[in-house]
Design a protein around this motif. Structure first.
Motif, PDB file in Angstrom:
ATOM      1  N   ILE A   1      91.473  69.046  75.105  1.00  0.00           N
ATOM      2  CA  ILE A   1      91.208  67.762  75.759  1.00  0.00           C
ATOM      3  C   ILE A   1      89.990  67.087  75.142  1.00  0.00           C
ATOM      4  O   ILE A   1      89.982  65.879  74.932  1.00  0.00           O
ATOM      5  CB  ILE A   1      91.033  67.961  77.284  1.00  0.00           C
ATOM      6  N   VAL A   2      88.962  67.864  74.874  1.00  0.00           N
ATOM      7  CA  VAL A   2      87.755  67.359  74.225  1.00  0.00           C
ATOM      8  C   VAL A   2      87.480  68.222  73.005  1.00  0.00           C
ATOM      9  O   VAL A   2      88.077  69.288  72.827  1.00  0.00           O
ATOM     10  CB  VAL A   2      86.522  67.388  75.170  1.00  0.00           C
ATOM     11  N   ALA A   3      86.557  67.760  72.169  1.00  0.00           N
ATOM     12  CA  ALA A   3      86.089  68.564  71.038  1.00  0.00           C
ATOM     13  C   ALA A   3      84.589  68.702  71.168  1.00  0.00           C
ATOM     14  O   ALA A   3      83.899  67.738  71.518  1.00  0.00           O
ATOM     15  CB  ALA A   3      86.437  67.900  69.707  1.00  0.00           C
ATOM     16  N   GLY A   4      84.101  69.886  70.899  1.00  0.00           N
ATOM     17  CA  GLY A   4      82.670  70.136  70.890  1.00  0.00           C
ATOM     18  C   GLY A   4      82.184  70.131  69.452  1.00  0.00           C
ATOM     19  O   GLY A   4      82.711  70.858  68.615  1.00  0.00           O
ATOM     20  N   LEU A   5      81.208  69.283  69.173  1.00  0.00           N
ATOM     21  CA  LEU A   5      80.654  69.170  67.829  1.00  0.00           C
ATOM     22  C   LEU A   5      79.236  69.716  67.826  1.00  0.00           C
ATOM     23  O   LEU A   5      78.422  69.343  68.670  1.00  0.00           O
ATOM     24  CB  LEU A   5      80.669  67.702  67.375  1.00  0.00           C
ATOM     25  N   ARG A   6      78.932  70.558  66.856  1.00  0.00           N
ATOM     26  CA  ARG A   6      77.610  71.175  66.770  1.00  0.00           C
ATOM     27  C   ARG A   6      76.672  70.336  65.919  1.00  0.00           C
ATOM     28  O   ARG A   6      77.097  69.432  65.221  1.00  0.00           O
ATOM     29  CB  ARG A   6      77.730  72.574  66.169  1.00  0.00           C
ATOM     30  N   GLY A   7      75.409  70.690  65.994  1.00  0.00           N
ATOM     31  CA  GLY A   7      74.419  70.039  65.142  1.00  0.00           C
ATOM     32  C   GLY A   7      73.587  69.023  65.900  1.00  0.00           C
ATOM     33  O   GLY A   7      73.774  68.792  67.094  1.00  0.00           O
ATOM     34  N   PRO A   8      72.631  68.389  65.170  1.00  0.00           N
ATOM     35  CA  PRO A   8      71.698  67.466  65.819  1.00  0.00           C
ATOM     36  C   PRO A   8      72.373  66.230  66.426  1.00  0.00           C
ATOM     37  O   PRO A   8      71.856  65.642  67.360  1.00  0.00           O
ATOM     38  CB  PRO A   8      70.730  67.060  64.709  1.00  0.00           C
ATOM     39  N   THR A   9      73.517  65.844  65.907  1.00  0.00           N
ATOM     40  CA  THR A   9      74.237  64.703  66.485  1.00  0.00           C
ATOM     41  C   THR A   9      75.478  65.181  67.241  1.00  0.00           C
ATOM     42  O   THR A   9      76.406  64.409  67.462  1.00  0.00           O
ATOM     43  CB  THR A   9      74.657  63.694  65.390  1.00  0.00           C
ATOM     44  N   GLY A  10      75.452  66.452  67.617  1.00  0.00           N
ATOM     45  CA  GLY A  10      76.597  67.056  68.280  1.00  0.00           C
ATOM     46  C   GLY A  10      76.725  66.678  69.734  1.00  0.00           C
ATOM     47  O   GLY A  10      75.913  65.952  70.298  1.00  0.00           O
TER      48      GLY A  10
END
Length: 139
Positions: A52-61
């Motif tokens: 349903i959603v995506a989790g993005l890592r990092g400083p702009t995650g």
């Protein structure tokens, strides 16, 4: 609806209202919703595993909505956490409801349950937001 399913639905609505494809950190979503940050992060991760959603890592995650709000039903979001009972208890017998040996209330009660679920299946995230203005900038 469980508290977790409610937080999930509120988070999906928040993401759908935000800037398209801009990741929003879980703690920012939690603050906006007044939800416990750790609890909401776990809820968002479950929704990520469900696609349903995506989790993005990092400083702009953060999290972004993967599904088109016009195609994502409320039943799908809630069902990720609150699965309908496969065999509800018979109202008259204290045993699982059995359509092959129905009690007197079975047919009518099955119709009531289906009628209760129908709006959730027929209503999309976009439907709920049809009169809501997009957020200008997510915090």
């Amino acid at each position: 609806m469980s508290q977790t399913a409610e937080y999930a639905l509120r988070a999906v609505l928040y993401l759908a209202r935000g800037p398209k494809r801009k990741a929003i950190p879980a703690d920012a979503i939690a603050r906006a919703l007044g939800a416990p940050a750790n609890y909401l992060a776990k809820t968002l991760n479950v929704m990520a595993r469900a696609g349903i959603v995506a989790g993005l890592r990092g400083p702009t995650g953060g999290f972004v909505l993967l599904r088109d709000p016009a195609e994502l039903t409320i039943a799908e979001v809630i069902g990720t956490f609150d699965e309908p009972v496969a065999e509800p208890m018979c109202l008259l017998g204290g045993r699982p409801c059995d359509p092959t040996q129905p009690c007197e209330a079975h047919r009518h009660w099955t119709g009531v349950l289906a009628a209760m679920r129908a709006p959730l299946t027929a209503t999309t995230v976009a439907d709920l937001l049809s009169n809501v203005v997009e957020l200008k900038e997510a915090v």
